[in-house]
Design a protein around this motif. Structure first.
Motif, short mmCIF file in Angstrom:
data_model
loop_
_atom_site.label_atom_id
_atom_site.label_comp_id
_atom_site.label_asym_id
_atom_site.label_seq_id
_atom_site.Cartn_x
_atom_site.Cartn_y
_atom_site.Cartn_z
N PHE A 24 0.85 -1.18 0.00
CA PHE A 24 0.00 0.00 0.00
C PHE A 24 0.89 1.24 0.00
CE2 PHE A 24 -2.81 2.59 3.15
CZ PHE A 24 -3.33 3.37 2.10
N GLU A 26 0.42 5.40 -0.18
CA GLU A 26 -0.50 6.53 -0.17
C GLU A 26 0.28 7.84 -0.34
OE1 GLU A 26 -3.03 6.56 3.29
OE2 GLU A 26 -4.23 8.22 2.52
N LEU A 28 1.07 10.29 1.39
CA LEU A 28 1.07 10.53 2.83
C LEU A 28 2.53 10.66 3.26
CD1 LEU A 28 -0.68 8.12 5.45
CD2 LEU A 28 1.06 9.80 5.95
N GLY A 71 -6.14 4.67 0.91
CA GLY A 71 -6.18 5.54 2.03
C GLY A 71 -7.16 6.71 1.92
N CYS A 72 -7.15 7.43 3.01
CA CYS A 72 -7.99 8.63 3.09
C CYS A 72 -7.76 9.54 1.90
CB CYS A 72 -7.73 9.37 4.39
SG CYS A 72 -8.20 8.44 5.86
N TRP A 97 -3.28 14.62 5.51
CA TRP A 97 -1.93 14.25 5.93
C TRP A 97 -1.00 15.46 5.95
CZ3 TRP A 97 -3.12 10.31 8.38
CH2 TRP A 97 -3.99 9.36 7.87
N ASN A 173 -12.72 4.20 0.11
CA ASN A 173 -11.90 3.74 1.24
C ASN A 173 -12.53 4.23 2.53
OD1 ASN A 173 -9.22 3.04 2.66
ND2 ASN A 173 -9.46 5.22 3.17
N HIS A 247 -10.14 -3.18 7.52
CA HIS A 247 -8.87 -2.60 7.98
C HIS A 247 -8.66 -2.95 9.44
CE1 HIS A 247 -8.89 0.78 4.69
NE2 HIS A 247 -8.75 -0.44 4.20
N TYR A 249 -5.49 -2.35 12.36
CA TYR A 249 -4.13 -1.94 12.75
C TYR A 249 -3.79 -2.49 14.13
CZ TYR A 249 -3.68 1.25 8.80
OH TYR A 249 -3.57 1.77 7.53
N GLU A 306 -5.56 -2.83 4.59
CA GLU A 306 -4.66 -2.04 5.45
C GLU A 306 -4.43 -2.83 6.73
OE1 GLU A 306 -5.58 2.11 6.05
OE2 GLU A 306 -6.29 2.32 3.98
N TRP A 310 0.88 0.65 14.29
CA TRP A 310 0.70 2.13 14.26
C TRP A 310 1.16 2.65 15.60
CZ3 TRP A 310 -3.73 4.45 10.96
CH2 TRP A 310 -3.64 5.84 10.93
N LEU A 322 3.13 10.28 9.78
CA LEU A 322 3.09 8.88 10.26
C LEU A 322 4.40 8.12 10.01
CD1 LEU A 322 -0.54 7.81 9.18
CD2 LEU A 322 0.18 9.23 11.10
N ALA A 354 0.38 -1.57 5.52
CA ALA A 354 0.42 -0.11 5.50
C ALA A 354 1.69 0.34 6.24
CB ALA A 354 -0.82 0.44 6.19
N GLN A 355 2.55 0.99 5.49
CA GLN A 355 2.63 1.21 4.07
C GLN A 355 4.06 0.90 3.62
OE1 GLN A 355 0.98 4.99 2.83
NE2 GLN A 355 -0.82 4.77 4.15
N LEU A 360 4.16 4.30 8.65
CA LEU A 360 3.69 3.19 9.50
C LEU A 360 4.67 2.00 9.40
CD1 LEU A 360 -0.16 3.61 8.98
CD2 LEU A 360 1.24 4.43 10.87
O1 AHR Z 1 -2.70 4.16 6.44
C1 AHR Z 1 -3.03 5.38 6.98
C2 AHR Z 1 -4.53 5.64 7.01
O2 AHR Z 1 -5.16 4.74 7.86
C3 AHR Z 1 -5.26 5.47 5.70
O3 AHR Z 1 -5.18 6.59 4.88
C4 AHR Z 1 -6.66 5.24 6.14
O4 AHR Z 1 -7.38 4.46 5.22
C5 AHR Z 1 -6.51 4.58 7.49
O5 AHR Z 1 -7.31 5.16 8.44
#
Ligand code: AHR
Length: 506
Positions: A24, A26, A28, A71-72, A97, A173, A247, A249, A306, A310, A322, A354-355, A360
């Motif tokens: 993944f 992003e 970000l 991602g967002c 981000w 997403n 998702h 984490y 994802e 984190w 991140l 991720a990612q 992360l």
């Molecule tokens: O991976 C970071 C963020 O975590 C992603 O953009 C989102 O989909 C999730 O909340």
């Protein structure tokens, strides 16, 4: 006392879809810009702006697919801003981000070039949150339509004659959150509507993935399953979606605001991380149980697009970026996730960590002040496990109880394993999560025997050990002599906090 296990090496099992080893990337922090993409004018060796040492290292992992652009971020990304001459691409604000400016220099063509260089299939997450059905439909046309059409002409005008094969298509997403704050019922209708206008062109057949639940939100999955399509038919309706995502984490806590440092942690914190990681099995099983009620034939896929650790960002770095370091603890989170994935391979068709770079639980960390990069302990787990891709998952049964530790209210099983067979090659992955105690394992290989084996170990003096430009191999795999095979029995000593792989020809 050794842990006694049995692996029936001659019995079949589900195929471990290679896409369980997906990635993944992003827009970000420094994942895309400063990670994969340095620009054509950079002094760092690159091809079309893509950093060559990063690409080379990732090629070694046999990355099967790469999810992009979020991602967002996906739900505020407008793909037309990222095509054509770079100096004419509009600038936007990356509101999720860090509020930084996004110049759109890395867009569709750059992403597809990256996938081609990596040998990875693209997995594109379309914009449902702030986009339109037309916008998404035209992106599919732009990428995949053969012959003459408005979007195919635009693609050709931008220098790409042939369409690209693009199979994996995400319908938004996290629609329950940053992807539009929708209810499950509303999103399910939206997903059907968007999915309807994402067409198959020529020989390109889309595999549409609906934006799924947040960790244990099984009600979300149930709502999507009710709307998935004509499950009575042999094939799921092509107007709906073919898979749902989820998702999850690994967060240590105690709160989301205090997730703990990626490198400064004590043994108690380490065990809490591993308890959080182990929850992935319960979460996948929960979603699968709901899906089985509607789709017992398992034609709808579950996609964990994802996952990973984190932690708090590294001190002094932008909180919106991140960026976190990666230790042996992260490696053990990854190795145990893969054991779970292999056990769930009959429903779980894809997973994306991720990612990939600088964000992360990354494979690679690049130094912002030099051209240095380091491979993380997590990278090494992906490398050691790559032989599981597209292999047959083999059951591992235990004759003796597995060791465990009480962690607060929870119980953590401290030895984890999985096995697979591809043609005549057996690959066994073994993790010992105990921070202090080694473990002995004795595995009966029923239905086959190994001659010589290759064993590799990933461990280090202490759990917080990690790699830096000054010490890039502090945590790195080494050949391991703590494994023996005699006839059909494999014996292994697993040192405290270690990950071991054993492979050989049956
Ligand atoms: O991976 C970071 C963020 O975590 C992603 O953009 C989102 O989909 C999730 O909340």
């Amino acid at each position: 006392m050794a842990i006694e296990a049995v692996i029936n090496v001659d019995l079949g099992g589900p195929r471990i879809n290679r896409h369980l080893y997906g990635h993944f990337a992003e827009h970000l922090g420094r994942c895309v810009y400063g990670g994969f993409y340095v620009g054509e004018d950079s002094g760092i060796p690159n091809e079309r702006g893509l950093r060559l040492d990063v690409v080379e290292a990732l090629r070694e992992l046999h990355i099967p697919n790469l999810r992009w652009p979020g991602g967002c971020f996906a739900d505020e990304y407008h793909w037309r801003d990222g095509i054509g001459p770079r100096d004419r691409r509009p600038v936007m604000v990356n509101t999720h981000w860090g509020g930084v400016e996004e110049n759109n220099h890395f867009g569709t063509h750059e992403f597809m070039a990256l996938c081609e260089m990596l040998g990875a299939e693209p997995y594109i997450a379309g914009n449902v949150g702030s986009g339109t059905v037309r916008e998404m439909s035209e992106w599919v046309e732009y990428l995949t339509r053969d012959g003459d059409s408005p979007m195919a002409r635009l693609r050709k005008a931008n220098g790409r004659e042939e369409p690209w094969p693009v199979r994996f298509w995400g319908l938004g997403n996290e629609a329950w959150g940053c992807g539009g704050n929708m209810t499950a019922e509303h999103y399910a209708q939206e997903a059907r509507r968007y999915g309807t206008y994402c067409r198959d062109y020529g020989g390109n057949t889309l595999y549409k993935i609906a934006a799924g639940a947040n960790s244990a939100d099984y009600a979300w999955t149930e709502t999507l399953m009710k709307q998935v399509g004509h499950l009575g038919c042999r094939h799921v309706s092509s107007t709906a979606y073919h898979a749902l995502s989820v998702h999850y984490y690994t967060v240590t806590g105690p709160t989301w605001e205090q997730k703990g440092s990626a490198t400064a942690f004590d043994t108690g914190e380490y065990y809490r991380t591993m308890v959080s990681a182990a929850r992935i099995e319960e979460i996948l099983a929960g979603h699968e149980a709901v899906m089985d009620c509607y789709d017992p034939g398992r034609s709808v896929g579950l996609v964990l697009d994802e996952w990973g650790t984190w932690f708090d960002v590294e001190p002094g770095t932008n909180p919106g970026f991140l960026y976190q370091q990666n230790t042996l603890r992260d490696a053990l989170v990854a190795s145990t996730h893969f054991d779970v994935f292999h056990r769930h391979a009959d429903r779980l068709v894809m997973a994306n960590i991720a990612q990939t770079v600088n964000v992360l639980q990354a494979m690679i960390l690049t130094d912002p002040d030099s051209d240095a990069m380091v491979l993380t302990p997590t990278y090494h787990v992906f490398h050691m496990n790559r032989g599981h891709q597209d292999a047959t998952s083999l059951r591992v049964d235990f004759r003796t109880a597995l060791p465990s530790r009480a962690v607060g209210e929870a119980t953590l099983t401290t030895v984890s394993m999985s096995a697979s067979r591809k043609d005549s090659r057996l690959l066994v992955s073994l993790s010992n999560l105990d921070a202090d105690e080694g473990a002995e394992v004795e595995i009966e290989l029923r239905g086959g025997a190994l001659g010589t084996v290759d064993a590799v170990i990933l461990t280090s003096g202490t759990l917080p050990d990690h790699n830096t430009p000054e010490s890039p191999s502090a945590v790195a795999p080494r050949p391991y002599d703590g494994v023996t095979v005699a006839g059909g029995t494999l014996r292994a000593h697993l040192p405290a906090h270690s990950f071991v792989t054993v492979s050989g020809v049956l």
